[in-house]
Scaffold this active site. Structure first.
Site, mmCIF file in Angstrom:
data_model
loop_
_atom_site.group_PDB
_atom_site.id
_atom_site.type_symbol
_atom_site.label_atom_id
_atom_site.label_comp_id
_atom_site.label_asym_id
_atom_site.label_seq_id
_atom_site.Cartn_x
_atom_site.Cartn_y
_atom_site.Cartn_z
ATOM 1 N N LYS A 1 32.278 39.218 35.717
ATOM 2 C CA LYS A 1 31.666 40.503 35.318
ATOM 3 C C LYS A 1 31.684 40.647 33.797
ATOM 4 O O LYS A 1 30.716 41.122 33.196
ATOM 5 C CB LYS A 1 32.402 41.680 35.972
ATOM 6 C CG LYS A 1 32.294 41.755 37.489
ATOM 7 C CD LYS A 1 30.890 42.009 37.997
ATOM 8 C CE LYS A 1 30.413 43.420 37.744
ATOM 9 N NZ LYS A 1 29.068 43.659 38.361
ATOM 10 N N TYR B 1 36.683 37.050 39.486
ATOM 11 C CA TYR B 1 35.746 38.179 39.628
ATOM 12 C C TYR B 1 35.572 38.892 38.291
ATOM 13 O O TYR B 1 34.460 39.051 37.795
ATOM 14 C CB TYR B 1 36.253 39.165 40.694
ATOM 15 C CG TYR B 1 35.577 40.519 40.621
ATOM 16 C CD1 TYR B 1 34.220 40.655 40.920
ATOM 17 C CD2 TYR B 1 36.280 41.670 40.236
ATOM 18 C CE1 TYR B 1 33.589 41.900 40.833
ATOM 19 C CE2 TYR B 1 35.659 42.906 40.148
ATOM 20 C CZ TYR B 1 34.307 43.011 40.446
ATOM 21 O OH TYR B 1 33.686 44.232 40.349
ATOM 22 N N ARG C 1 45.716 52.268 40.223
ATOM 23 C CA ARG C 1 44.267 52.236 40.028
ATOM 24 C C ARG C 1 43.796 53.658 39.781
ATOM 25 O O ARG C 1 44.419 54.610 40.259
ATOM 26 C CB ARG C 1 43.545 51.693 41.294
ATOM 27 C CG ARG C 1 43.976 50.301 41.712
ATOM 28 C CD ARG C 1 43.504 49.265 40.721
ATOM 29 N NE ARG C 1 43.860 47.886 41.058
ATOM 30 C CZ ARG C 1 44.894 47.227 40.522
ATOM 31 N NH1 ARG C 1 45.695 47.816 39.657
ATOM 32 N NH2 ARG C 1 45.123 45.968 40.842
ATOM 33 N N LEU D 1 21.504 40.496 51.400
ATOM 34 C CA LEU D 1 22.250 40.743 52.649
ATOM 35 C C LEU D 1 23.315 39.667 52.876
ATOM 36 O O LEU D 1 23.293 38.945 53.874
ATOM 37 C CB LEU D 1 21.301 40.845 53.851
ATOM 38 C CG LEU D 1 20.324 42.023 53.813
ATOM 39 C CD1 LEU D 1 19.453 42.039 55.067
ATOM 40 C CD2 LEU D 1 21.037 43.370 53.678
ATOM 41 N N THR D 2 24.221 39.557 51.927
ATOM 42 C CA THR D 2 25.393 38.703 52.126
ATOM 43 C C THR D 2 26.285 39.413 53.150
ATOM 44 O O THR D 2 25.910 40.470 53.671
ATOM 45 C CB THR D 2 26.185 38.553 50.806
ATOM 46 O OG1 THR D 2 26.732 39.837 50.458
ATOM 47 C CG2 THR D 2 25.298 38.050 49.680
ATOM 48 N N THR E 1 32.596 46.895 35.573
ATOM 49 C CA THR E 1 33.869 47.372 36.124
ATOM 50 C C THR E 1 34.942 47.484 35.042
ATOM 51 O O THR E 1 34.901 46.751 34.049
ATOM 52 C CB THR E 1 34.348 46.381 37.221
ATOM 53 O OG1 THR E 1 35.717 46.634 37.512
ATOM 54 C CG2 THR E 1 34.245 44.934 36.767
ATOM 55 N N ASP E 2 35.917 48.360 35.268
ATOM 56 C CA ASP E 2 37.041 48.465 34.324
ATOM 57 C C ASP E 2 37.916 47.217 34.360
ATOM 58 O O ASP E 2 38.746 47.016 33.473
ATOM 59 C CB ASP E 2 37.872 49.728 34.607
ATOM 60 C CG ASP E 2 38.524 49.754 35.991
ATOM 61 O OD1 ASP E 2 38.267 48.842 36.809
ATOM 62 O OD2 ASP E 2 39.292 50.692 36.262
ATOM 63 N N GLU E 3 37.711 46.364 35.383
ATOM 64 C CA GLU E 3 38.545 45.164 35.487
ATOM 65 C C GLU E 3 38.293 44.182 34.342
ATOM 66 O O GLU E 3 39.094 43.281 34.102
ATOM 67 C CB GLU E 3 38.344 44.477 36.841
ATOM 68 C CG GLU E 3 38.777 45.382 37.975
ATOM 69 C CD GLU E 3 38.919 44.689 39.317
ATOM 70 O OE1 GLU E 3 39.276 43.509 39.355
ATOM 71 O OE2 GLU E 3 38.664 45.359 40.334
HETATM 72 N N1 LIG Z 1 33.594 48.944 44.518
HETATM 73 C C1 LIG Z 1 34.151 49.323 43.390
HETATM 74 O O1 LIG Z 1 35.191 49.992 43.396
HETATM 75 C C2 LIG Z 1 33.512 48.959 42.063
HETATM 76 C C3 LIG Z 1 34.064 49.486 40.895
HETATM 77 C C4 LIG Z 1 33.457 49.187 39.675
HETATM 78 C C5 LIG Z 1 32.329 48.388 39.640
HETATM 79 N N2 LIG Z 1 31.827 47.867 40.783
HETATM 80 C C6 LIG Z 1 30.603 47.059 40.693
HETATM 81 O O2 LIG Z 1 29.590 47.748 41.386
HETATM 82 C C7 LIG Z 1 28.680 46.837 41.992
HETATM 83 C C8 LIG Z 1 28.537 47.159 43.464
HETATM 84 O O3 LIG Z 1 29.833 47.068 44.065
HETATM 85 P P1 LIG Z 1 30.026 47.339 45.621
HETATM 86 O O4 LIG Z 1 31.427 47.700 45.821
HETATM 87 O O5 LIG Z 1 28.937 48.213 46.116
HETATM 88 O O6 LIG Z 1 29.794 45.857 46.177
HETATM 89 P P2 LIG Z 1 29.439 45.366 47.647
HETATM 90 O O7 LIG Z 1 30.118 44.040 47.780
HETATM 91 O O8 LIG Z 1 29.712 46.426 48.655
HETATM 92 O O9 LIG Z 1 27.864 45.164 47.620
HETATM 93 C C9 LIG Z 1 27.239 44.130 46.918
HETATM 94 C C10 LIG Z 1 25.794 44.046 47.392
HETATM 95 O O10 LIG Z 1 25.154 43.014 46.622
HETATM 96 C C11 LIG Z 1 24.431 42.168 47.508
HETATM 97 N N3 LIG Z 1 24.390 40.823 46.927
HETATM 98 C C12 LIG Z 1 25.422 39.975 46.728
HETATM 99 N N4 LIG Z 1 24.965 38.824 46.185
HETATM 100 C C13 LIG Z 1 23.639 38.972 46.022
HETATM 101 C C14 LIG Z 1 22.618 38.141 45.494
HETATM 102 N N5 LIG Z 1 22.883 36.906 45.046
HETATM 103 N N6 LIG Z 1 21.355 38.627 45.455
HETATM 104 C C15 LIG Z 1 21.067 39.867 45.918
HETATM 105 N N7 LIG Z 1 21.979 40.692 46.444
HETATM 106 C C16 LIG Z 1 23.260 40.243 46.491
HETATM 107 C C17 LIG Z 1 25.223 42.200 48.814
HETATM 108 O O11 LIG Z 1 24.415 41.810 49.911
HETATM 109 C C18 LIG Z 1 25.654 43.655 48.864
HETATM 110 O O12 LIG Z 1 24.652 44.442 49.467
HETATM 111 C C19 LIG Z 1 29.217 45.443 41.704
HETATM 112 O O13 LIG Z 1 28.520 44.914 40.615
HETATM 113 C C20 LIG Z 1 30.684 45.674 41.343
HETATM 114 O O14 LIG Z 1 31.129 44.710 40.424
HETATM 115 C C21 LIG Z 1 32.392 48.141 41.992
#
Ligand SMILES: NC(=O)c1ccc[n+]([C@@H]2O[C@H](COP(=O)([O-])OP(=O)(O)OC[C@H]3O[C@@H](n4cnc5c(N)ncnc54)[C@H](O)[C@@H]3O)[C@@H](O)[C@H]2O)c1
Length: 324
Positions: free
Chosen positions: A157, A153, A217, A35-36, A125-127
């Site tokens: 990843k 970031y 994107r 829950l950050t 991620t594609d990044e």
């Molecule tokens: N959002 C996008 O467009 C996208 C695209 C490709 C990949 N991703 C990947 O998908 C995943 C989820 O992305 P998102 O957009 O839902 O992210 P988000 O930031 O909305 O959610 C991240 C979650 O991880 C939790 N968290 C963070 N640090 C933590 C820790 N140390 N321990 C436990 N929990 C922790 C946070 O509380 C949050 O609930 C990530 O790994 C991201 O790299 C996201």
């Protein structure tokens, strides 16, 4: 099957939990989340009392807490969404990104090794591929494209992905990785492009677009990302990486203009470009289509309209976030 979903109180993780509960009610879901600022327990409130769902407040970088959870729950599958996910924040605080995204992944995988699991799936991620030039629409990222990161970031990843493949090679941990393009949909924290623009337009504030707005994107509706991950961890091959994309390349300007058109309001303002801003991401998702039969189901305009509608109707979710 018992599935541990880390980061399940965030945007994609929560949508993934809803997807599993709806489509696989026979499975038991354990959510681990620290829950950050990006995690929101309220997102999960509708399922809190469901018998096959349990929430643990814990940090994936806390080795003892993660071990305790594995001892109690003994998950069959781990799907790792937990991460620091916002590029701009990684530019101001890279250390936290390295800790959570790399060390946290290592701690999860060490427990997977110790307790034995059927699959560890890393959500990437594609990044990690860096960016493509705007004038070469023929170029797309495949799973074999070299890693070439631009931001702390994406570097964190990519490092985690390398570590996951090292655990596969060295310890034969049964892993898969998915690399997805930009997601949009309900429950996305309003620092990311689409919800930020929707909420600013709703609040009659200017819509800030980085640089010239021409950065491209590929956009994927979050439910499609969830169905792809579900398909990979159940049917994908160990040690494989799968690209996931929406076949939906749009410039930031086009996305923001479409939001304005759907909402019928909003005014764009251009702001100083992000440092190291990637120009174009574009995914070749032929591997997941040809080997697992997965293709995205949601048309961009339909998905965006649905997303806008959700934000219009759910002030109760985003109101408290904006107040903070
Ligand atoms: N959002 C996008 O467009 C996208 C695209 C490709 C990949 N991703 C990947 O998908 C995943 C989820 O992305 P998102 O957009 O839902 O992210 P988000 O930031 O909305 O959610 C991240 C979650 O991880 C939790 N968290 C963070 N640090 C933590 C820790 N140390 N321990 C436990 N929990 C922790 C946070 O509380 C949050 O609930 C990530 O790994 C991201 O790299 C996201």
């Amino acid at each position: 099957m018992k599935i541990l979903v880390t980061g399940g109180a965030g945007f994609i993780g929560s949508n993934f939990i809803f997807y599993l509960l709806k489509n696989h009610p026979e499975d038991e879901i354990i959510c681990l989340d620290a829950l950050t600022y990006a995690g929101n327990r309220a997102t999960l409130s509708a399922i809190e009392n469901q018998e096959n769902f349990h929430f643990y407040l814990a940090d994936i970088t806390d080795a003892q807490a993660v071990k305790n959870l594995f001892e109690i729950e003994k998950p069959d599958i781990v799907v790792n969404f937990a991460a620091e996910s916002h590029v701009d924040r990684s530019i101001t605080d890279p250390g936290l990104f390295l800790k959570t995204n790399i060390l946290g992944t290592q701690i999860l995988m060490d427990n997977c090794r110790e307790f034995g699991i059927r699959r560890f799936h890393q959500v990437s991620t594609d990044e990690v591929y860096g960016d493509l030039p705007l004038d070469r629409p023929d170029l797309l990222f495949t799973e074999k494209t070299p890693l070439h990161t631009s931001s702390p970031y994406s570097a964190s990843k990519a490092s985690a992905d390398l570590l996951v493949m090292a655990y596969y090679r060295t310890y034969h941990l049964p892993v898969t990785i998915s690399r997805c393009s930009n997601n949009y949909g309900p429950y996305q924290f309003p620092e990311k492009l689409i919800p930020l623009m929707i909420l600013r337009a709703l609040n009659n504030e200017p819509l800030p677009v980085y640089g010239d707005g021409k950065n491209i994107r590929d956009w994927l509706f979050v439910e499609d990302h969830c169905s792809a991950i579900d398909c990979i961890f159940r049917h994908g091959k160990e040690g494989e990486i799968y690209n996931i994309g929406g076949n939906n390349e749009k410039s930031n300007l086009e996305v923001v203009q479409t939001i304005i058109d759907i909402l019928g309001k909003g005014k764009i303002t251009f702001v100083e470009d992000r440092k190291g801003h990637d120009r174009r991401y574009a995914i070749n998702a032929a591997k997941i289509k040809n080997t697992l039969g997965w293709v995205p189901a949601t048309d961009f305009i339909k998905g965006l309209t649905k997303t806008i509608q959700w934000y219009v109707e759910n002030n109760i979710w985003w109101g408290p976030i904006l107040k903070k």
